[in-house]
Design an enzyme around this catalytic site. Structure first.
Site, mmCIF file in Angstrom:
data_model
loop_
_atom_site.group_PDB
_atom_site.id
_atom_site.type_symbol
_atom_site.label_atom_id
_atom_site.label_comp_id
_atom_site.label_asym_id
_atom_site.label_seq_id
_atom_site.Cartn_x
_atom_site.Cartn_y
_atom_site.Cartn_z
ATOM 1 N N HIS A 1 9.714 4.054 -3.884
ATOM 2 C CA HIS A 1 8.747 3.620 -4.903
ATOM 3 C C HIS A 1 7.925 4.847 -5.294
ATOM 4 O O HIS A 1 6.826 5.070 -4.819
ATOM 5 C CB HIS A 1 7.852 2.504 -4.360
ATOM 6 N N GLY B 1 0.833 -1.217 0.000
ATOM 7 C CA GLY B 1 0.000 0.000 0.000
ATOM 8 C C GLY B 1 0.857 1.251 0.000
ATOM 9 O O GLY B 1 1.820 1.366 0.760
ATOM 10 N N ASP C 1 8.607 -2.412 -9.835
ATOM 11 C CA ASP C 1 9.497 -1.536 -10.606
ATOM 12 C C ASP C 1 10.637 -2.356 -11.217
ATOM 13 O O ASP C 1 11.028 -2.158 -12.365
ATOM 14 C CB ASP C 1 10.057 -0.434 -9.690
#
Ligand code: NAX
Length: 332
Positions: free
Chosen positions: A190, A133, A162
């Site tokens: 991120h 999350g 990623d």
């Protein structure tokens, strides 16, 4: 971690959401912990999502998975994390079109205070948790800080999506199978400041940077990987779901069972300030190797050029800024 016939408890938060819908079935199928490891799924949701969660649970039943020994559906974090050996912390509000990850901090941070406290109190001694999350790195920091009795190296945030995106872009560019692409690195957050670093990567026997060229790497590859999440939201009208679930499965699978020989993976882990100039006290993505016993080791001794070092500094500063925003939620 060794497989046993005793079921392990796997908690999934946000289990009624779109990532949950892709994730639960694969956990129950043995894709994470292997074909001999039974699981008990504890699915945590907010109260309004409980009816939808019931529906997902009915579908899980209808799959007749032999490895799925039990399911517990709850809106109480203490029930959801009770005895948990592993957790996928997916539950959070997703980024909508036009929203930056930073906007999410205020909205999602508090969720991880309560969940950290519950983990501290009721999770199993060998608990490990992957935060999906968003903002994943800072949420993982909040979570770890609120579970002071659990070692910080048991918490991580997901940058595996990623990493998977980066590997696929490289394979596509050169026209080879993705299995030929090794040693890709994602440094930092991120977010759009993440640093996809291919200076150590190989494509087959070649150095990746020579195979794709520096111009393509800088002008096409880095922006494509960093903005892929936004591109998917634009195309689908919703954020990445099946690919995010797949990345979470890859990440926990390797964390539990080990990384392939000669390669490493991306995971955002707690920085003690002793590696590559990374600031202390943030969850920062690094190249890690998993021996297969539920631990991780940062890959040491890589030469970092000035270009990457500068980008690493920028993404580290973003993480420090995010940490400052949530300072009052950190009680470690
Ligand atoms: P959904 O909105 O479909 O599902 C989220 C679920 O979480 C909902 O069912 C909601 O009820 C539940 N939830 C909210 N607060 C909760 C709480 N306190 N306890 C338990 N459950 C709670 O979103 P989905 O597409 O599944 O995405 C989930 C999260 O993953 C978002 O934060 C999203 O931004 C993030 N992502 C992270 C990625 C990464 O690479 N780290 C990539 C994909 C994704 O964007």
């Amino acid at each position: 971690m060794a497989t046993t016939n005793k079921p392990i408890v796997v908690t999934v938060t946000g289990a009624a959401g779109q990532i949950g819908y892709s994730l639960l079935f694969r956990i129950a199928n043995g894709d994470v912990f292997g074909p001999k490891q039974p699981v008990i799924l504890k699915m945590l949701e907010i109260t309004p999502a409980m009816p939808a969660l019931e529906g997902t649970a009915m579908e899980l039943e209808d799959c007749a998975f032999p490895l799925l020994h039990d399911m517990i559906l709850t809106d109480d974090a203490k029930v959801g994390f009770d005895g948990a050996n592993w957790a996928f912390l997916v539950g959070a509000f997703p980024r909508k079109a036009g929203m930056e990850r930073a906007d999410l901090i205020g909205k999602n941070g508090p969720i991880f205070v309560g969940q950290g406290k519950a983990i501290n109190e009721v999770a199993a001694d060998d608990f490990r948790g992957l935060v999906v999350g968003n903002p994943a790195n800072t949420n993982a920091l909040i979570l770890a800080s609120n579970a002071p009795d659990v070692p910080k190296d048991r918490f991580a945030a997901m940058t595996r999506l990623d990493y998977n995106r980066a590997r696929n872009q490289l394979a596509k560019k050169v026209g080879v199978n993705v299995s030929e692409v090794k040693r890709v690195i994602i440094w930092g957050n991120h977010s759009s400041t993440m640093v996809p670093d291919i200076y150590h990567a190989r494509i087959g026997r070649k150095k990746a940077i020579n195979a794709v060229g520096k111009r393509w790497y800088k002008k096409e590859f880095i922006p494509t990987v960093a903005r892929r999440g936004g591109a998917i939201i634009k195309a689908r009208g919703a954020s990445s779901a099946a690919s995010a679930a797949n990345a979470a499965i890859n990440a926990v699978h390797d964390w539990a069972l080990g990384t392939p020989k000669g390669d490493w993976v991306a995971l955002a882990v707690y920085s003690d300030g002793s590696h590559y100039g990374i600031p202390e006290g943030v969850m920062y993505s690094v190249p890690v190797v998993h021996p297969g016993d539920g631990t991780w080791q940062i890959v040491e001794g890589l030469d970092i050029n000035d270009e990457i070092a500068e980008k690493m500094r920028i993404t580290g500063e973003e993480l420090l800024r995010e940490r400052a925003v949530v300072e009052d939620l950190l009680h470690g």
